[in-house]
Design an enzyme around this catalytic site. Structure first.
Site, PDB file in Angstrom:
ATOM      1  N   ALA A  34       0.836  -1.204   0.000  1.00 35.75           N
ATOM      2  CA  ALA A  34       0.000   0.000   0.000  1.00 35.75           C
ATOM      3  C   ALA A  34       0.868   1.249   0.000  1.00 35.75           C
ATOM      4  O   ALA A  34       2.037   1.211   0.380  1.00 35.75           O
ATOM      5  CB  ALA A  34      -0.923  -0.002   1.214  1.00 35.75           C
ATOM      6  N   CYS A  35       0.266   2.344  -0.407  1.00 37.56           N
ATOM      7  CA  CYS A  35       0.907   3.654  -0.432  1.00 37.56           C
ATOM      8  C   CYS A  35       1.509   3.948   0.950  1.00 37.56           C
ATOM      9  O   CYS A  35       0.856   3.680   1.955  1.00 37.56           O
ATOM     10  CB  CYS A  35      -0.152   4.696  -0.785  1.00 37.56           C
ATOM     11  SG  CYS A  35       0.445   6.387  -0.815  1.00 37.56           S
ATOM     12  N   PRO A  36       2.729   4.422   1.008  1.00 37.04           N
ATOM     13  CA  PRO A  36       3.622   4.910  -0.034  1.00 37.04           C
ATOM     14  C   PRO A  36       4.683   3.885  -0.456  1.00 37.04           C
ATOM     15  O   PRO A  36       5.637   4.251  -1.141  1.00 37.04           O
ATOM     16  CB  PRO A  36       4.289   6.104   0.638  1.00 37.04           C
ATOM     17  CG  PRO A  36       4.485   5.637   2.054  1.00 37.04           C
ATOM     18  CD  PRO A  36       3.230   4.806   2.350  1.00 37.04           C
ATOM     19  N   ASP A  61      -1.677  -1.422  -5.788  1.00 30.71           N
ATOM     20  CA  ASP A  61      -2.185  -0.252  -5.069  1.00 30.71           C
ATOM     21  C   ASP A  61      -2.799   0.730  -6.061  1.00 30.71           C
ATOM     22  O   ASP A  61      -2.104   1.228  -6.947  1.00 30.71           O
ATOM     23  CB  ASP A  61      -1.045   0.417  -4.302  1.00 30.71           C
ATOM     24  CG  ASP A  61      -1.481   1.658  -3.537  1.00 30.71           C
ATOM     25  OD1 ASP A  61      -2.697   1.844  -3.331  1.00 30.71           O
ATOM     26  OD2 ASP A  61      -0.600   2.436  -3.147  1.00 30.71           O
ATOM     27  N   ASP A  67       0.674   8.253  -7.803  1.00 35.33           N
ATOM     28  CA  ASP A  67       1.948   8.451  -7.110  1.00 35.33           C
ATOM     29  C   ASP A  67       3.188   8.236  -7.975  1.00 35.33           C
ATOM     30  O   ASP A  67       4.135   9.021  -7.905  1.00 35.33           O
ATOM     31  CB  ASP A  67       2.046   7.540  -5.881  1.00 35.33           C
ATOM     32  CG  ASP A  67       1.134   7.976  -4.754  1.00 35.33           C
ATOM     33  OD1 ASP A  67       0.590   9.095  -4.817  1.00 35.33           O
ATOM     34  OD2 ASP A  67       0.965   7.186  -3.800  1.00 35.33           O
TER      35      ASP A  67
END
Length: 99
Positions: A34-36, A61, A67
């Site tokens: 998952a982010c980041p 993600d 991103d």
């Protein structure tokens, strides 16, 4: 044992990959992260690559779609495109010049 490939290892060529097997200089498996984390792992991998080298990132993600291109623009790397294959999206990045 879950049978999943650890994110640090490079997976075999995937069906939806942007390039034929062996064309990318490095393949980063960020599936399930998952982010980041996809961006952070891509940043770390790119730091160890030569300018002009190609990195392909496999990620699940949904935020990576925003991103990764943003990261490339900010860090001086070239975002070459993306391709979705089911839940996995493949991103192609060309390493920018050394800073």
């Amino acid at each position: 044992m879950t049978g999943k490939t650890p994110p640090e290892q490079e997976p075999e060529q995937e069906t939806g990959s942007l390039l034929p097997k062996g064309e990318a200089d490095s393949l980063l498996d960020a599936r399930g992260l998952a982010c980041p984390l996809p961006v952070l792992k891509a940043r770390k991998r790119l730091m160890g690559m030569a300018p002009g080298a190609l990195l392909e990132v496999a990620a699940t993600d949904p935020v990576a779609i925003i991103d990764l291109p943003h990261f490339c623009a900010e860090a001086g790397h070239e975002f070459l495109g993306k391709k979705s294959d089911g839940p996995v999206t493949y991103y192609l990045i060309r390493r920018g010049a050394q800073t």
